[in-house]
Design a protein around this motif. Structure first.
Motif, PDB file in Angstrom:
ATOM      1  N   ARG A  33       0.833  -1.193   0.000  1.00 10.53           N
ATOM      2  CA  ARG A  33       0.000   0.000   0.000  1.00 10.53           C
ATOM      3  C   ARG A  33       0.867   1.242   0.000  1.00 10.53           C
ATOM      4  O   ARG A  33       1.949   1.262   0.585  1.00 10.53           O
ATOM      5  CB  ARG A  33      -0.933   0.022   1.214  1.00 10.53           C
ATOM      6  CG  ARG A  33      -2.103  -0.940   1.106  1.00 10.53           C
ATOM      7  CD  ARG A  33      -3.000  -0.811   2.322  1.00 10.53           C
ATOM      8  NE  ARG A  33      -2.403  -1.416   3.508  1.00 10.53           N
ATOM      9  CZ  ARG A  33      -2.789  -1.148   4.757  1.00 10.53           C
ATOM     10  NH1 ARG A  33      -3.723  -0.256   4.978  1.00 10.53           N
ATOM     11  NH2 ARG A  33      -2.218  -1.765   5.780  1.00 10.53           N
ATOM     12  N   ALA A  34       0.365   2.312  -0.654  1.00  8.53           N
ATOM     13  CA  ALA A  34       1.155   3.541  -0.765  1.00  8.53           C
ATOM     14  C   ALA A  34       1.421   4.177   0.590  1.00  8.53           C
ATOM     15  O   ALA A  34       2.514   4.662   0.865  1.00  8.53           O
ATOM     16  CB  ALA A  34       0.433   4.521  -1.681  1.00  8.53           C
ATOM     17  N   GLY A  35       0.425   4.169   1.461  1.00  9.96           N
ATOM     18  CA  GLY A  35       0.593   4.732   2.789  1.00  9.96           C
ATOM     19  C   GLY A  35      -0.159   3.889   3.797  1.00  9.96           C
ATOM     20  O   GLY A  35      -1.324   3.566   3.592  1.00  9.96           O
ATOM     21  N   ILE A  36       0.504   3.519   4.884  1.00 13.39           N
ATOM     22  CA  ILE A  36      -0.106   2.671   5.901  1.00 13.39           C
ATOM     23  C   ILE A  36      -0.360   3.522   7.139  1.00 13.39           C
ATOM     24  O   ILE A  36       0.582   4.014   7.780  1.00 13.39           O
ATOM     25  CB  ILE A  36       0.801   1.484   6.252  1.00 13.39           C
ATOM     26  CG1 ILE A  36       1.137   0.670   5.001  1.00 13.39           C
ATOM     27  CG2 ILE A  36       0.132   0.586   7.295  1.00 13.39           C
ATOM     28  CD1 ILE A  36       2.151  -0.433   5.239  1.00 13.39           C
ATOM     29  N   ARG A  37      -1.626   3.712   7.461  1.00  9.46           N
ATOM     30  CA  ARG A  37      -1.996   4.498   8.640  1.00  9.46           C
ATOM     31  C   ARG A  37      -1.864   3.629   9.881  1.00  9.46           C
ATOM     32  O   ARG A  37      -2.473   2.553   9.955  1.00  9.46           O
ATOM     33  CB  ARG A  37      -3.409   5.049   8.469  1.00  9.46           C
ATOM     34  CG  ARG A  37      -3.462   6.150   7.431  1.00  9.46           C
ATOM     35  CD  ARG A  37      -4.859   6.485   6.958  1.00  9.46           C
ATOM     36  NE  ARG A  37      -4.835   7.679   6.117  1.00  9.46           N
ATOM     37  CZ  ARG A  37      -4.464   7.681   4.829  1.00  9.46           C
ATOM     38  NH1 ARG A  37      -4.106   6.545   4.239  1.00  9.46           N
ATOM     39  NH2 ARG A  37      -4.447   8.816   4.128  1.00  9.46           N
ATOM     40  N   LEU A  38      -1.077   4.082  10.839  1.00  2.00           N
ATOM     41  CA  LEU A  38      -0.720   3.270  11.993  1.00  2.00           C
ATOM     42  C   LEU A  38      -1.501   3.723  13.220  1.00  2.00           C
ATOM     43  O   LEU A  38      -1.511   4.905  13.566  1.00  2.00           O
ATOM     44  CB  LEU A  38       0.777   3.382  12.274  1.00  2.00           C
ATOM     45  CG  LEU A  38       1.702   3.050  11.094  1.00  2.00           C
ATOM     46  CD1 LEU A  38       3.151   3.237  11.492  1.00  2.00           C
ATOM     47  CD2 LEU A  38       1.475   1.631  10.603  1.00  2.00           C
ATOM     48  N   HIS A  39      -2.149   2.764  13.866  1.00  2.00           N
ATOM     49  CA  HIS A  39      -2.868   3.050  15.097  1.00  2.00           C
ATOM     50  C   HIS A  39      -2.920   1.792  15.939  1.00  2.00           C
ATOM     51  O   HIS A  39      -3.061   0.675  15.411  1.00  2.00           O
ATOM     52  CB  HIS A  39      -4.294   3.519  14.808  1.00  2.00           C
ATOM     53  CG  HIS A  39      -5.128   3.681  16.040  1.00  2.00           C
ATOM     54  ND1 HIS A  39      -4.841   4.637  16.995  1.00  2.00           N
ATOM     55  CD2 HIS A  39      -6.209   2.997  16.497  1.00  2.00           C
ATOM     56  CE1 HIS A  39      -5.720   4.532  17.975  1.00  2.00           C
ATOM     57  NE2 HIS A  39      -6.559   3.561  17.707  1.00  2.00           N
ATOM     58  N   GLY A  40      -2.785   1.947  17.247  1.00  2.00           N
ATOM     59  CA  GLY A  40      -2.891   0.803  18.146  1.00  2.00           C
ATOM     60  C   GLY A  40      -1.665  -0.086  18.150  1.00  2.00           C
ATOM     61  O   GLY A  40      -1.779  -1.286  18.433  1.00  2.00           O
ATOM     62  N   ASN A  41      -0.492   0.480  17.867  1.00  2.00           N
ATOM     63  CA  ASN A  41       0.756  -0.288  17.861  1.00  2.00           C
ATOM     64  C   ASN A  41       1.569   0.106  19.102  1.00  2.00           C
ATOM     65  O   ASN A  41       2.212   1.164  19.121  1.00  2.00           O
ATOM     66  CB  ASN A  41       1.548  -0.003  16.586  1.00  2.00           C
ATOM     67  CG  ASN A  41       2.747  -0.908  16.418  1.00  2.00           C
ATOM     68  OD1 ASN A  41       3.541  -1.057  17.333  1.00  2.00           O
ATOM     69  ND2 ASN A  41       2.888  -1.505  15.247  1.00  2.00           N
ATOM     70  N   PRO A  42       1.555  -0.717  20.155  1.00  2.59           N
ATOM     71  CA  PRO A  42       2.252  -0.347  21.402  1.00  2.59           C
ATOM     72  C   PRO A  42       3.744  -0.097  21.212  1.00  2.59           C
ATOM     73  O   PRO A  42       4.305   0.802  21.858  1.00  2.59           O
ATOM     74  CB  PRO A  42       2.004  -1.558  22.317  1.00  2.59           C
ATOM     75  CG  PRO A  42       0.774  -2.213  21.762  1.00  2.59           C
ATOM     76  CD  PRO A  42       0.852  -2.007  20.282  1.00  2.59           C
ATOM     77  N   ALA A  43       4.385  -0.874  20.329  1.00  6.88           N
ATOM     78  CA  ALA A  43       5.817  -0.686  20.110  1.00  6.88           C
ATOM     79  C   ALA A  43       6.100   0.690  19.524  1.00  6.88           C
ATOM     80  O   ALA A  43       7.056   1.364  19.922  1.00  6.88           O
ATOM     81  CB  ALA A  43       6.354  -1.779  19.185  1.00  6.88           C
ATOM     82  N   LEU A  44       5.262   1.124  18.597  1.00  6.33           N
ATOM     83  CA  LEU A  44       5.454   2.444  18.005  1.00  6.33           C
ATOM     84  C   LEU A  44       5.222   3.532  19.044  1.00  6.33           C
ATOM     85  O   LEU A  44       5.964   4.519  19.096  1.00  6.33           O
ATOM     86  CB  LEU A  44       4.502   2.626  16.823  1.00  6.33           C
ATOM     87  CG  LEU A  44       4.596   3.983  16.114  1.00  6.33           C
ATOM     88  CD1 LEU A  44       5.983   4.188  15.527  1.00  6.33           C
ATOM     89  CD2 LEU A  44       3.534   4.094  15.024  1.00  6.33           C
ATOM     90  N   ARG A  45       4.222   3.365  19.879  1.00  3.91           N
ATOM     91  CA  ARG A  45       3.974   4.361  20.930  1.00  3.91           C
ATOM     92  C   ARG A  45       5.198   4.517  21.835  1.00  3.91           C
ATOM     93  O   ARG A  45       5.584   5.631  22.190  1.00  3.91           O
ATOM     94  CB  ARG A  45       2.769   3.938  21.780  1.00  3.91           C
ATOM     95  CG  ARG A  45       1.425   4.098  21.101  1.00  3.91           C
ATOM     96  CD  ARG A  45       0.316   4.057  22.139  1.00  3.91           C
ATOM     97  NE  ARG A  45      -0.967   3.757  21.538  1.00  3.91           N
ATOM     98  CZ  ARG A  45      -1.590   2.593  21.622  1.00  3.91           C
ATOM     99  NH1 ARG A  45      -1.049   1.592  22.297  1.00  3.91           N
ATOM    100  NH2 ARG A  45      -2.764   2.412  21.052  1.00  3.91           N
TER     101      ARG A  45
END
Length: 218
Positions: A33-45
């Protein structure tokens, strides 16, 4: 580059300490996908909460700055695209509520997006965290210097502004962070090589939305 007058500034090597962690996060994401919207990823937080990144946002927006949206972009030969000159005009909220000045509404990746009054966009900051080198042939961000102060622009007005503005090519090395006013007029070409061009784009805000609207966050 002067952040106040140009609307953007480079923080060279600011993300080197978290680069491996960010790359590990991206290995679990679909590359088609061209852009992946990230939400609910504890590691990223956890990663974005480190001083390496949080301090940059707070230096521009103050101690209340917090991430309100994250999108991963990766231009590869299989997933490549270009973007003409434009402004980012939407935000992501928890739920839809009809509030004067907010609209139109849309859903992307099953997340609720809305166009707010442009003053909300003008008060925001965007950080682009580079996971790969971005030389001139790997689709660097292009900005129209000083355009962050022009307000909400029609397509014709954007074209006219770009024709008279100084354009700047935001080259980067892996671990660099570009900070810019979310309202700035920007663009990017398609990548020309075969290398990855992973960029984590994180929007920050320091103020709450009018109740009952609330930022979705990351």
């Amino acid at each position: 580059m002067n952040f106040d007058t140009d609307g953007a500034a480079l923080h060279a090597g600011a993300a080197l300490s978290i680069l491996e962690g960010l790359r590990n996060v991206t290995t679990t994401l679909s590359p088609d996908r061209a852009g992946i919207r990230l939400h609910g990823n504890p590691a990223l937080r956890r990663i974005l909460a480190t001083p390496a990144i949080g301090a940059i946002a707070k230096s521009y927006l103050g101690p209340a700055a917090r991430p309100v949206r994250a999108i991963l972009f990766d231009k590869t030969p299989a997933t490549n695209w270009s973007l003409g000159w434009h402004q980012d005009r939407t935000i992501v909220v928890r739920e839809r509520h009809e509030v004067p000045g907010f609209g139109p509404w849309s859903r992307k990746a099953d997340l609720q997006h809305v166009e707010p009054p442009f003053a909300v966009i003008e008060a925001m900051l965007t950080l682009r965290i580079h996971l790969d080198d971005v030389p001139a042939d790997n689709a660097p961000l292009l900005i129209a210097r000083g355009s962050h102060g022009a307000g909400r622009l029609t397509d014709n007005a954007i074209e006219a502004l770009v024709s008279r503005c100084d354009k700047y090519t935001c080259l980067a090395s892996a671990g660099d962070v570009w900070a810019y006013r979310t309202a700035i007029v920007h663009a990017s070409a398609a990548a020309q090589g075969s290398d990855h061009r992973r960029v984590l784009q994180v929007d920050y805000a320091a103020s709450a939305l009018p109740s009952p609207l609330a930022w979705l966050g990351i």
